[in-house]
Design an enzyme around this catalytic site. Structure first.
Site, PDB file in Angstrom:
ATOM      1  N   GLY A 206       0.755  -1.298  -0.008  1.00  0.00           N
ATOM      2  CA  GLY A 206       0.235   0.155  -0.084  1.00  0.00           C
ATOM      3  C   GLY A 206       0.707   1.171   0.115  1.00  0.00           C
ATOM      4  O   GLY A 206       0.424   2.528   0.280  1.00  0.00           O
ATOM      5  N   GLU A 242       4.867  -6.374   1.761  1.00  0.00           N
ATOM      6  CA  GLU A 242       4.544  -6.834   0.373  1.00  0.00           C
ATOM      7  C   GLU A 242       4.316  -6.045  -0.539  1.00  0.00           C
ATOM      8  O   GLU A 242       3.045  -5.893  -0.952  1.00  0.00           O
ATOM      9  CB  GLU A 242       3.510  -8.183   0.358  1.00  0.00           C
ATOM     10  CG  GLU A 242       2.350  -7.714   1.215  1.00  0.00           C
ATOM     11  CD  GLU A 242       1.425  -8.848   1.452  1.00  0.00           C
ATOM     12  OE1 GLU A 242       0.105  -8.583   1.104  1.00  0.00           O
ATOM     13  OE2 GLU A 242       1.869  -9.911   1.941  1.00  0.00           O
ATOM     14  N   ARG A 245       2.688  -2.209  -6.456  1.00  0.00           N
ATOM     15  CA  ARG A 245       2.627  -1.033  -7.319  1.00  0.00           C
ATOM     16  C   ARG A 245       3.715  -0.172  -7.203  1.00  0.00           C
ATOM     17  O   ARG A 245       4.589   0.347  -8.017  1.00  0.00           O
ATOM     18  CB  ARG A 245       1.332  -0.163  -6.989  1.00  0.00           C
ATOM     19  CG  ARG A 245       1.067   1.037  -7.884  1.00  0.00           C
ATOM     20  CD  ARG A 245       0.084   1.929  -7.544  1.00  0.00           C
ATOM     21  NE  ARG A 245      -1.233   1.020  -7.257  1.00  0.00           N
ATOM     22  CZ  ARG A 245      -2.005   0.911  -8.043  1.00  0.00           C
ATOM     23  NH1 ARG A 245      -1.911   1.659  -9.328  1.00  0.00           N
ATOM     24  NH2 ARG A 245      -3.235   0.357  -7.761  1.00  0.00           N
ATOM     25  N   CYS A 316     -16.089   2.592 -27.284  1.00  0.00           N
ATOM     26  CA  CYS A 316     -17.341   2.944 -27.241  1.00  0.00           C
ATOM     27  C   CYS A 316     -17.915   3.395 -26.174  1.00  0.00           C
ATOM     28  O   CYS A 316     -19.121   2.821 -25.629  1.00  0.00           O
ATOM     29  CB  CYS A 316     -18.333   2.029 -28.398  1.00  0.00           C
ATOM     30  SG  CYS A 316     -17.620   1.633 -29.903  1.00  0.00           S
TER      31      CYS A 316
END
Length: 382
Positions: A206, A242, A245, A316
């Site tokens: 995080g 852990e 990102r 679309c």
């Protein structure tokens, strides 16, 4: 026209991972959350630096076994584990299974007994820890993630046969800066040691990634100092983190070409090949993906006036927006756009089958150099 391309800067990724590892105390185990980016090249590059890999599906177990057959997964996590999932984790020899509920613990125990083994687990606990400013909160209130603290205490004191409870896992929020991440880690460790005498604590990931400032980085050194103080207070504790990102986001870029430029009700739009079915990150997080422009000198199509421009894809839906920028300068047909910070939760979380467009191409190298070479080629239409 060339198909959109993902370019992974593996040298940059390796250097960043080494810097993260160097900023942490030696006693902190650094796991990589495979869910952030499971590309084989990414896993291979990280393998020499990280202490292990956190997996969250049988597919990730298979990927790790294929790419790094000599590396046993360090952790298996995730809500909603089926018996097949739990059995696969046991068969793979996963070092620690993160258990989400008392019922899951009982099922895992029965499977372990049947297999003639013992499952070593961390109990995922939904602790009431405040995380003001977090971008995503998974704990501290009603949540599908983890178990109530009282249930965790009961499971730790009376585990079923086949289970060895080693400690606690608590991934409570994402988008945390270093001081907040350190404070959350300290609170999780305090509870874990005081309430269940945990020998091991995994405080999750995080760590914040700032998409508005591609040059910004999480303060790993400051976070490392906070974790060192926690370990000083608990010298026998085994502590893990852990991140996902914050390790890989900076190493990946998404390159694509401008197909059309037009004005609509006074606003400029640049339509590019690809879109959020290739790079879902901006739609998922509700931000403008940072990008740079490599201008194509020989393109004869229209060009914006240099003012604000919204970059959209080929889908679309009005939600197919990659970025909005007031600083990009003129953008024209044929220009190559390099979307930075596309190394995590990008292609692997995208709704890739919507409209059944072709997938992007994948390669490694310096994304700016790849873009410059692309923009230097004569512009042609498909």
């Amino acid at each position: 026209m060339t198909r959109p391309v993902y370019v992974h800067d593996l040298d940059g990724l390796a250097a960043h991972a080494r810097a993260v590892r160097a900023a942490l105390p030696p006693r902190v185990e650094l796991l990589y959350a495979v869910k952030a980016n499971p590309e084989p090249d990414v896993l291979r590059v990280l393998a020499p630096t990280v202490d292990g890999f956190e997996t969250a599906s049988r597919g990730e177990l298979r990927r790790l076994a294929e790419v790094l057959p000599d590396r046993t997964p360090a952790a298996y996590a995730g809500p909603g584990k089926t018996d097949r999932d739990l059995a696969a984790a046991l068969a793979a020899g996963v070092a620690r299974i993160h258990v989400e509920s008392p019922a899951e613990l009982r099922r895992l125990g029965a499977l372990a007994v049947a297999a003639g083994t013992t499952a070593r687990v961390l109990l995922r606990v939904n602790l009431p820890v405040d995380a003001p400013g977090a971008s995503l909160v998974m704990g501290g209130g009603p949540s599908p993630f983890g178990m109530e603290p009282a249930d965790a205490v009961a499971c730790a004191r009376r585990p079923p046969a086949g289970i060895e409870v080693r400690g606690v896992h608590a991934h409570l929020a994402s988008g945390l800066d270093a001081p907040l991440a350190g404070a959350v880690a300290a609170a999780v460790v305090r509870w874990s040691v005081d309430q269940i005498d945990a020998a091991e604590v995994d405080v999750g990931g995080g760590m914040a990634v700032d998409y508005t400032d591609p040059a910004a980085r999480f303060d790993w050194a400051g976070y490392g100092r906070m974790l060192a103080r926690i370990l000083d207070a608990h010298p026998r504790l085994r502590l893990r983190i852990e991140p996902g990102r914050s390790v890989t986001a900076y190493s990946g870029s998404y390159l694509t070409e401008v197909i059309d430029v037009k004005r609509s009700h006074g606003e400029w739009f640049a339509v590019v090949a690809g879109g959020t079915h290739h790079l879902r990150t901006p739609a998922a997080k509700g931000h403008a993906q940072p990008f740079t422009v490599h201008r194509r000198a020989d393109a004869a199509g229209p060009r914006t006036d240099g003012g604000p421009v919204t970059v959209v894809g080929q889908l679309c839906t009005p939600k197919d927006v990659l970025s909005r920028s007031v600083t990009a300068g003129p953008v024209g047909v044929g220009d190559v756009l390099v979307f930075a910070m596309a190394g995590a939760y990008a292609w692997n979380i995208s709704h890739r089958d919507f409209l059944l467009h072709e997938p992007p191409v994948f390669r490694t190298g310096d994304p700016q150099r790849v873009a410059a070479e692309w923009a230097a080629r004569p512009y042609g239409r498909r």
